[in-house]
Scaffold this motif. Structure first.
Motif, PDB file in Angstrom:
ATOM      1  N   PHE A 159       0.843  -1.199   0.000  1.00 25.77           N
ATOM      2  CA  PHE A 159       0.000   0.000   0.000  1.00 25.77           C
ATOM      3  C   PHE A 159       0.879   1.250   0.000  1.00 25.77           C
ATOM      4  CE2 PHE A 159      -3.167  -3.012   1.417  1.00 25.77           C
ATOM      5  CZ  PHE A 159      -4.362  -2.512   0.934  1.00 25.77           C
ATOM      6  N   TYR A 160       1.887   1.229   0.870  1.00 24.51           N
ATOM      7  CA  TYR A 160       2.790   2.380   0.962  1.00 24.51           C
ATOM      8  C   TYR A 160       3.542   2.580  -0.344  1.00 24.51           C
ATOM      9  CZ  TYR A 160       6.539   5.412   2.625  1.00 24.51           C
ATOM     10  OH  TYR A 160       7.420   6.448   2.771  1.00 24.51           O
ATOM     11  N   ALA A 218      -1.633   5.167   4.495  1.00 31.51           N
ATOM     12  CA  ALA A 218      -0.391   5.098   3.722  1.00 31.51           C
ATOM     13  C   ALA A 218      -0.127   6.420   3.010  1.00 31.51           C
ATOM     14  CB  ALA A 218      -0.465   3.948   2.713  1.00 31.51           C
ATOM     15  N   PHE A 219      -1.165   7.030   2.442  1.00 30.70           N
ATOM     16  CA  PHE A 219      -1.000   8.335   1.786  1.00 30.70           C
ATOM     17  C   PHE A 219      -0.547   9.388   2.792  1.00 30.70           C
ATOM     18  CE2 PHE A 219      -3.842   6.856  -1.751  1.00 30.70           C
ATOM     19  CZ  PHE A 219      -2.986   7.194  -2.805  1.00 30.70           C
ATOM     20  N   TYR A 280       3.612   2.089  11.685  1.00 29.65           N
ATOM     21  CA  TYR A 280       4.436   1.295  10.759  1.00 29.65           C
ATOM     22  C   TYR A 280       4.681   2.053   9.459  1.00 29.65           C
ATOM     23  CZ  TYR A 280       5.844  -2.401   7.560  1.00 29.65           C
ATOM     24  OH  TYR A 280       6.543  -3.154   6.626  1.00 29.65           O
ATOM     25  N   PHE A 281       3.624   2.625   8.884  1.00 27.30           N
ATOM     26  CA  PHE A 281       3.788   3.389   7.639  1.00 27.30           C
ATOM     27  C   PHE A 281       4.715   4.594   7.858  1.00 27.30           C
ATOM     28  CE2 PHE A 281      -0.553   1.844   5.931  1.00 27.30           C
ATOM     29  CZ  PHE A 281       0.059   0.822   5.219  1.00 27.30           C
ATOM     30  N   LEU A 284       8.263   3.598   7.725  1.00 26.46           N
ATOM     31  CA  LEU A 284       8.746   3.377   6.357  1.00 26.46           C
ATOM     32  C   LEU A 284       9.179   4.708   5.736  1.00 26.46           C
ATOM     33  CD1 LEU A 284       6.095   0.858   4.931  1.00 26.46           C
ATOM     34  CD2 LEU A 284       8.377   0.347   5.813  1.00 26.46           C
ATOM     35  N   ASN A 285       8.473   5.766   6.064  1.00 24.64           N
ATOM     36  CA  ASN A 285       8.786   7.079   5.487  1.00 24.64           C
ATOM     37  C   ASN A 285      10.054   7.664   6.078  1.00 24.64           C
ATOM     38  OD1 ASN A 285       7.993   9.103   3.609  1.00 24.64           O
ATOM     39  ND2 ASN A 285       7.344  10.406   5.296  1.00 24.64           N
ATOM     40  N   GLN A 286      10.437   7.153   7.248  1.00 19.39           N
ATOM     41  CA  GLN A 286      11.644   7.670   7.897  1.00 19.39           C
ATOM     42  C   GLN A 286      12.897   6.955   7.423  1.00 19.39           C
ATOM     43  OE1 GLN A 286      10.728   7.255  12.052  1.00 19.39           O
ATOM     44  NE2 GLN A 286       8.984   8.664  11.955  1.00 19.39           N
TER      45      GLN A 286
END
Length: 286
Positions: A159-160, A218-219, A280-281, A284-286
């Motif tokens: 999704f991410y 996720a967005f 969690y999402f 991932l962005n970090q």
């Protein structure tokens, strides 16, 4: 004080297995792992555990792996068929190989991680292999627990990835509900099963979300404008038929599982844990 049982962990280099290894040693269990490549084991500082090099798909390499072991815990399975191995080779036969060793060594209990509603999806190759092993385990004569999680946070990574490409594609109306669980939380459930008598434990994460809500999270994490395209469900069914006809088993297997899974109306289980999908999402962005 009662001595904690000794545990053999199979699948310690995988997503869930790495969390399980850390949780077992954290709780001071005597742990042995069987791995093909020890270099892939997670870092577990200030703790020791026994490592046995072997391949569970090759019985001769795991002889006596269960000697002096009280509990076997297996997360062995493949998402994508590779190295010429099928789901039956790994999700079924490799676990049977370990089970035979467990019976020879008089292991007290076998804990196996399958999938929620796997017994309702035996027409799916991945689930068929897992459930065939579940049947073997039930008739093994050993005490056992089948863990049935709704899905891992790692499964939600796609999704991410779609949001980073600008758009999330969902089949149907996106109202399918699920509560995926973080590996760390699920590891706690698996370890607690050592001292429990339940033959089967269904478990999910602390939040029930629709696929639409998962996409929005996720967005938000990727700092992108929400753009969701809903694809008619008949296209999902058509893709299943086409890929079965024109692709190899290696390619079709993961597609079959994914498209069948997302076609279910409800993939929820009793809530457990503290880690959220939003966290969690964001990680991932970090």
């Amino acid at each position: 004080m009662n001595k904690k049982p000794s545990v053999l962990l199979i699948g310690a280099t995988g997503y869930l297995g790495s969390y399980l290894l850390k949780e077992l040693v954290k709780q001071n269990y005597s742990v042995r792992v069987v791995v093909r490549n020890p270099q892939k084991l997670p870092q577990v500082e200030n703790y020791s555990y026994e490592v046995v090099e072997g391949e569970v798909t090759r019985p001769s390499t795991i002889e006596n792996c269960c000697k002096d072991i009280d509990v076997v815990m297996s997360t062995v399975g493949i998402t994508r068929q590779k190295d010429g191995l099928s789901y039956m080779d790994v999700d079924y036969q490799a676990n049977v190989n370990v089970l035979e060793e467990a019976k020879r060594s008089n292991v007290k209990k076998f804990i196996y991680v399958s999938v929620l509603k796997g017994d309702k999806m035996k027409g799916v190759k991945l689930c068929a292999a897992k459930e065939k092993f579940v049947d073997e385990l039930r008739h093994s004569g050993l005490d056992y627990t089948i863990i049935r999680p709704t899905g891992f946070f790692s499964d939600m990574t796609e999704f991410y990835q779609m949001t980073k490409r600008g758009r999330v594609y969902l089949f149907g109306n996106g109202q399918t509900k699920m509560n995926p669980i973080h590996g760390r939380d699920l590891a706690g459930v698996c370890v607690s099963a050592i001292d429990k008598s339940e033959a089967e434990i269904k478990v999910g994460g602390p939040e029930v979300l629709t696929l639409n809500e998962i996409a929005y999270l996720a967005f938000s994490a990727s700092n992108k404008e929400s753009k969701i395209t809903h694809i008619p469900d008949w296209i999902r069914l058509a893709i299943l038929k086409i890929t079965k006809t024109f692709t190899s088993n290696k390619t079709y297997g993961p597609i079959e599982f994914f498209l069948t899974f997302i076609g279910l109306d409800n993939m929820t289980a009793p809530k457990y844990g503290q880690h959220t999908l939003e966290e969690y999402f964001n990680s991932l962005n970090q």
